[in-house]
Design an enzyme around this catalytic site. Structure first.
Site, PDB file in Angstrom:
ATOM      1  N   HIS B  63     -13.510   6.048  -7.684  1.00  0.00           N
ATOM      2  CA  HIS B  63     -12.230   5.788  -7.006  1.00  0.00           C
ATOM      3  C   HIS B  63     -11.101   6.584  -7.667  1.00  0.00           C
ATOM      4  O   HIS B  63     -10.451   6.117  -8.592  1.00  0.00           O
ATOM      5  CB  HIS B  63     -11.919   4.285  -7.036  1.00  0.00           C
ATOM      6  CG  HIS B  63     -10.879   3.880  -6.043  1.00  0.00           C
ATOM      7  ND1 HIS B  63     -10.984   2.763  -5.260  1.00  0.00           N
ATOM      8  CD2 HIS B  63      -9.703   4.454  -5.695  1.00  0.00           C
ATOM      9  CE1 HIS B  63      -9.919   2.672  -4.474  1.00  0.00           C
ATOM     10  NE2 HIS B  63      -9.121   3.684  -4.727  1.00  0.00           N
ATOM     11  N   ARG B  67      -5.161  13.993  -5.020  1.00  0.00           N
ATOM     12  CA  ARG B  67      -3.866  14.414  -4.455  1.00  0.00           C
ATOM     13  C   ARG B  67      -3.882  15.781  -3.776  1.00  0.00           C
ATOM     14  O   ARG B  67      -2.873  16.181  -3.204  1.00  0.00           O
ATOM     15  CB  ARG B  67      -2.756  14.418  -5.515  1.00  0.00           C
ATOM     16  CG  ARG B  67      -2.527  13.069  -6.191  1.00  0.00           C
ATOM     17  CD  ARG B  67      -2.081  12.014  -5.204  1.00  0.00           C
ATOM     18  NE  ARG B  67      -1.674  10.788  -5.897  1.00  0.00           N
ATOM     19  CZ  ARG B  67      -1.789   9.579  -5.357  1.00  0.00           C
ATOM     20  NH1 ARG B  67      -2.313   9.420  -4.151  1.00  0.00           N
ATOM     21  NH2 ARG B  67      -1.397   8.513  -6.028  1.00  0.00           N
ATOM     22  N   HIS B 182     -10.325  -1.399   1.192  1.00  0.00           N
ATOM     23  CA  HIS B 182      -9.082  -1.739   0.488  1.00  0.00           C
ATOM     24  C   HIS B 182      -8.643  -3.042   1.143  1.00  0.00           C
ATOM     25  O   HIS B 182      -8.093  -3.031   2.239  1.00  0.00           O
ATOM     26  CB  HIS B 182      -8.056  -0.622   0.677  1.00  0.00           C
ATOM     27  CG  HIS B 182      -6.653  -0.977   0.257  1.00  0.00           C
ATOM     28  ND1 HIS B 182      -5.989  -0.307  -0.729  1.00  0.00           N
ATOM     29  CD2 HIS B 182      -5.790  -1.922   0.699  1.00  0.00           C
ATOM     30  CE1 HIS B 182      -4.770  -0.830  -0.891  1.00  0.00           C
ATOM     31  NE2 HIS B 182      -4.627  -1.808  -0.024  1.00  0.00           N
ATOM     32  N   HIS B 235     -11.231  -2.044  -5.913  1.00  0.00           N
ATOM     33  CA  HIS B 235     -10.237  -2.643  -6.832  1.00  0.00           C
ATOM     34  C   HIS B 235     -10.042  -4.150  -6.699  1.00  0.00           C
ATOM     35  O   HIS B 235      -8.973  -4.626  -6.334  1.00  0.00           O
ATOM     36  CB  HIS B 235      -8.885  -1.917  -6.752  1.00  0.00           C
ATOM     37  CG  HIS B 235      -8.409  -1.549  -5.362  1.00  0.00           C
ATOM     38  ND1 HIS B 235      -8.254  -2.472  -4.370  1.00  0.00           N
ATOM     39  CD2 HIS B 235      -8.037  -0.357  -4.837  1.00  0.00           C
ATOM     40  CE1 HIS B 235      -7.816  -1.865  -3.284  1.00  0.00           C
ATOM     41  NE2 HIS B 235      -7.680  -0.580  -3.540  1.00  0.00           N
ATOM     42  N   ASN B 281      -1.124  -1.326  -6.599  1.00  0.00           N
ATOM     43  CA  ASN B 281      -1.562  -2.200  -5.521  1.00  0.00           C
ATOM     44  C   ASN B 281      -3.086  -2.171  -5.441  1.00  0.00           C
ATOM     45  O   ASN B 281      -3.644  -1.099  -5.249  1.00  0.00           O
ATOM     46  CB  ASN B 281      -0.962  -1.730  -4.197  1.00  0.00           C
ATOM     47  CG  ASN B 281      -1.248  -2.701  -3.071  1.00  0.00           C
ATOM     48  OD1 ASN B 281      -1.534  -3.868  -3.307  1.00  0.00           O
ATOM     49  ND2 ASN B 281      -1.201  -2.204  -1.848  1.00  0.00           N
ATOM     50  N   ASP B 308      -9.240   3.895  -9.814  1.00  0.00           N
ATOM     51  CA  ASP B 308      -8.132   4.011  -8.856  1.00  0.00           C
ATOM     52  C   ASP B 308      -7.040   4.924  -9.438  1.00  0.00           C
ATOM     53  O   ASP B 308      -5.839   4.661  -9.279  1.00  0.00           O
ATOM     54  CB  ASP B 308      -7.554   2.638  -8.485  1.00  0.00           C
ATOM     55  CG  ASP B 308      -6.731   2.680  -7.193  1.00  0.00           C
ATOM     56  OD1 ASP B 308      -6.617   3.773  -6.593  1.00  0.00           O
ATOM     57  OD2 ASP B 308      -6.195   1.635  -6.804  1.00  0.00           O
ATOM     58  N   HIS B 312       1.303   9.893 -10.046  1.00  0.00           N
ATOM     59  CA  HIS B 312       2.622  10.011  -9.431  1.00  0.00           C
ATOM     60  C   HIS B 312       3.536  10.703 -10.427  1.00  0.00           C
ATOM     61  O   HIS B 312       3.412  10.507 -11.635  1.00  0.00           O
ATOM     62  CB  HIS B 312       3.198   8.643  -9.071  1.00  0.00           C
ATOM     63  CG  HIS B 312       2.531   7.982  -7.913  1.00  0.00           C
ATOM     64  ND1 HIS B 312       2.559   8.507  -6.634  1.00  0.00           N
ATOM     65  CD2 HIS B 312       1.804   6.841  -7.830  1.00  0.00           C
ATOM     66  CE1 HIS B 312       1.879   7.706  -5.820  1.00  0.00           C
ATOM     67  NE2 HIS B 312       1.406   6.695  -6.528  1.00  0.00           N
ATOM     68  N   GLY B 327       0.652   2.619  -8.197  1.00  0.00           N
ATOM     69  CA  GLY B 327      -0.474   3.344  -8.773  1.00  0.00           C
ATOM     70  C   GLY B 327      -0.255   3.826 -10.181  1.00  0.00           C
ATOM     71  O   GLY B 327       0.874   4.112 -10.589  1.00  0.00           O
TER      72      GLY B 327
END
Lengths: 311, 432
Positions: B63, B67, B182, B235, B281, B308, B312, B327
């Site tokens: 996971h 990007r 999800h 997750h 999340n 996950d 960013h 995230g």
């Protein structure tokens, strides 16, 4: 005592002694507003920026008047007129403000924690004038000032806060503040408006408004916002008024010397009936008057400095 | 020839013990008792001294948000693969919420091509369930599978339409693709930005209840029962989800689940006030949930540890908490945080390795292991290596970690993909 704080971000970070000291200072400031010439030179040459990212009438005006009564130069900036509408980030806007060397920045922002973020980035003093649903320290302080003025002491009082606790920064700051000063705080309202774990802030929860208010020395009503209907937090205004509002009927079970408070703006006929808002128990306008003195005290303590101690 | 000498080999379900591993032409050529290699070491042979280290099949993180394409300022396939190598991962699954979305063969092929060029880790693309992640029409699972996709998900967004989820599960069965869920009820999450509970109330931040995850986990389990499709819950963060998955497995349903290191390492009480590196999340939950996740790992309810990894930049993170993107990154911190589970005696080393190698491989249909003839994807771990997590040294392009400054014990020392050393922490190897 010495007051060495750079910022006023929330009530939780203030000690009991600091709160008392702020209230004592505010009590002394109150007299200035009674003079024929309502101005002292204490903060002459100081610059205060009111940075309101969220609409406000009363709080902004109160800070503005407080600054002017202390002779500070006060400028205000709202989000719609700032470059934030051009996509500038909060931090960039604040850094630009700081570059103009203000002494205090008063910020209101819809995001909880926004003033805390600014305080990490800026050396300028920050006063939180309300952040999201987190804190509204100057409101809680003026509420404590008002109750102390009327009741003499906060210790041992019972304070009931009724309404939308979930979305109220006023409620959070008052719960923390009043319990810190030795009062008992009980909250009540529809279950949809009581947030999980509010007890951890020091409040007890009563699911009966009557039980919450009947022994209370102070009853604080919170504004109910119509837009909460669309998030299913309550049904009709009529039902809200009947079940959770402050009516003459409900007044009958309350203490004869109870104080009725409201942070404003009030919805007449919804959370509070007009007769009570205007009645002899109501100190709603005293809150507004004290708000100016309290905010003068905050400016004085943050920007006054030793240089002005004798002014 | 590449030799990994004297390490403790742990390949769950296959082989465990002290062995030398011989690698030739990118493949495992021999697994021998120490010191039984008879040929002379040649000029260009490489010998890695793995004494005191653990040697495992290459770790897989199923996971990861790489990007690329579309958000290369946060991470590229190359930088993400390098971060993977540093973290001991030889393979990662890339999530489809790129721009454009990975909903067609061209994007899947692009990702695989870019990963081959980077060469640091294998990338197995996961494709979207719905075209453009819009929840309106099915992506072309067949052509995606043929071009290399290994699973489907609308990760980042739930599939809110139950009929779409049902049909996706049925359709995916035709191509033997697992469906990754999800699990989130967007209406229940509302405008929530962290776990609903005392910490959110104190900070005045709106909360996301546990039920937001649990109701969708339960829905998807019901759809799994209806369709018989392979369902993988991404997750997992709540006790209710762990309980529901445990019960579904007991009934023999083809359900698997993963959790991320932050859900077994942190709770909402650990959030440093308004620090957006603690925002993700699903959100960090309560102590009770963290314990349930650890229990789920211990009893086999949760099959996989996956990060996950969600890079960013400061553009998304140096803002008001409620406006910040969800995230955190995880590739370079996952193994050390997971090794702590072994130190805490939650799971054994063998179980941990299984959850980071064989279990994700089984779910994704990948053949891996330290077996003669298979590609030499190998991770050498020093379980006693002490270091401090320092985001400024990350190879990921992003820095959004809540684990900054944590003292860790245990780390990947050498990562080998297809017989090539893609990362080597120490100078603890010799050219003979």
């Amino acid at each position: 005592m010495e007051f060495n704080r750079k910022d006023i971000l929330d009530i939780a970070s203030l000690s009991k002694e600091e709160i008392s000291f702020i209230l004592d200072t505010a009590d002394k400031m109150r007299e200035i507003s009674e003079r024929p010439i309502k101005k002292v030179p204490t903060l002459r040459g100081k610059t205060i920026v009111l940075f309101f990212y969220e609409p406000s009438t009363r709080t902004k005006l109160s800070f503005d008047i407080a600054a002017k009564r202390l002779s500070a130069d006060c400028v205000s900036l709202s989000a719609s007129s700032s470059s934030m509408v051009k996509g500038e980030t909060l931090i960039d806007t604040a850094r630009n403000l700081e570059a103009m060397k203000p002494d205090v920045i008063v910020i209101r922002h819809s995001a909880s924690g926004a003033p805390h973020m600014l305080s990490r980035y800026l050396k300028t003093s920050i006063i939180n004038a309300g952040d999201g649903t987190h804190a509204h320290p100057s409101q809680a302080l003026l509420d404590m000032m008002t109750v102390r003025e009327k009741k003499g002491d906060l210790n041992g009082l019972r304070i009931a806060i009724i309404g939308d606790i979930s979305h109220s920064r006023v409620a959070r700051s008052n719960i923390v503040g009043f319990t810190k000063m030795g009062a008992d705080v009980v909250v009540s309202g529809p279950r949809t408006m009581i947030p999980k774990g509010i007890e951890n802030l020091g409040a007890s929860v009563s699911h009966s408004v009557d039980l919450a208010v009947q022994d209370a020395d102070v009853v604080m009503m919170l504004r109910i916002q119509k837009e909460r209907q669309s998030s299913f937090l309550f049904s009709t205004e009529r039902e809200y008024a009947r079940e959770y509002g402050l009516s003459e009927k409900r007044m009958k079970i309350m203490k004869p010397d109870v104080l009725i408070m409201h942070p404003g703006p009030i919805n007449r006929g919804v959370e509070i009936s007009p007769a009570i808002a205007d009645g002899k128990h109501s100190v709603i306008l005293d809150q507004v008057t004290n708000g100016v003195a309290l905010r003068m005290a905050l400016f004085y303590l943050l920007a006054g400095g030793i240089r002005n101690a004798d002014d | 020839m590449l030799m990994i000498k004297g390490g403790m080999l742990i390949d769950p379900g296959n082989i465990t013990g002290c062995y030398d591993i011989i690698i030739r032409n990118g493949k495992i050529a021999g697994i021998q008792k120490p010191g039984t290699y008879k040929e002379s070491i040649k000029q260009d042979d490489v010998v890695i001294d793995a004494k005191g280290k653990i040697v495992t099949p290459g770790l897989i993180d199923m996971h990861v948000h790489l990007r690329e394409p579309g958000h290369e300022y946060k991470e590229t396939i190359a930088s993400g693969c390098m971060a993977a190598a540093i973290g001991g991962f030889t393979a990662v699954c890339s999530m489809p919420n790129t721009n454009p979305v990975n909903d067609c063969a061209e994007i899947t092929e692009y990702i695989i091509r870019k990963a081959r060029q980077a060469g640091k880790a294998r990338v197995y693309p996961v494709a979207s369930i719905s075209m453009g992640l819009k929840g309106k029409a099915l992506s072309a699972f067949g052509e995606l599978k043929h071009s290399g996709a290994v699973a489907v998900t609308d990760d980042g967004l739930p599939v809110s339409d139950s009929q779409l989820m049902r049909r996706a599960m049925e359709y995916a069965m035709g191509f033997d693709l697992p469906v990754i869920s999800h699990a989130e009820d967007l209406q229940l999450s509302g405008n929530g930005v962290m776990n609903e509970g005392p910490s959110a109330t104190r900070m005045g931040l709106s909360g996301i209840p546990n039920a937001s995850e649990a109701v969708m986990v339960m829905r998807d389990i019901a759809l799994c029962e209806l369709t018989g499709a392979r369902l993988h819950i991404a997750h997992v963060s709540t006790k209710e989800s762990v309980d529901a998955i445990r019960e579904a497995k007991k009934r023999g349903l083809p359900v698997t689940a993963e959790t991320a290191p932050h859900y077994f390492s942190l709770t909402d009480e650990d959030i440093i006030e308004y620090n957006t590196n603690f925002k993700m999340n699903p959100p960090l939950r309560s102590v009770k949930d963290k314990e349930a996740v650890r229990q789920g790992l211990a009893d086999g309810t949760i099959d996989v540890i996956a990060t996950d990894h969600a890079p960013h930049s400061s553009l998304e993170k140096d803002v008001e908490f409620s406006l910040a993107a969800n995230g955190i990154i995880g590739l370079e911190t996952s193994l050390p945080l997971s090794l702590k589970l072994v130190k805490d005696k939650v799971i054994t080393m063998e179980t941990l390795i299984q959850k980071m190698t064989k279990n994700p491989a089984r779910i994704l249909g990948l053949e891996i292991g330290i077996t003669e003839g298979l590609p030499a994807d190998i991770t050498v771990i020093d379980p006693e290596f002490s270091f401090t997590i320092d985001a400024d040294r990350f190879y990921s392009k992003s820095r959004n970690t809540p684990f900054q400054g944590w003292q860790m014990t245990g780390k990947a020392m050498v990562t080998i993909v297809g017989g090539s050393i893609v990362f080597n922490e120490s100078s603890d190897y010799t050219y003979a």
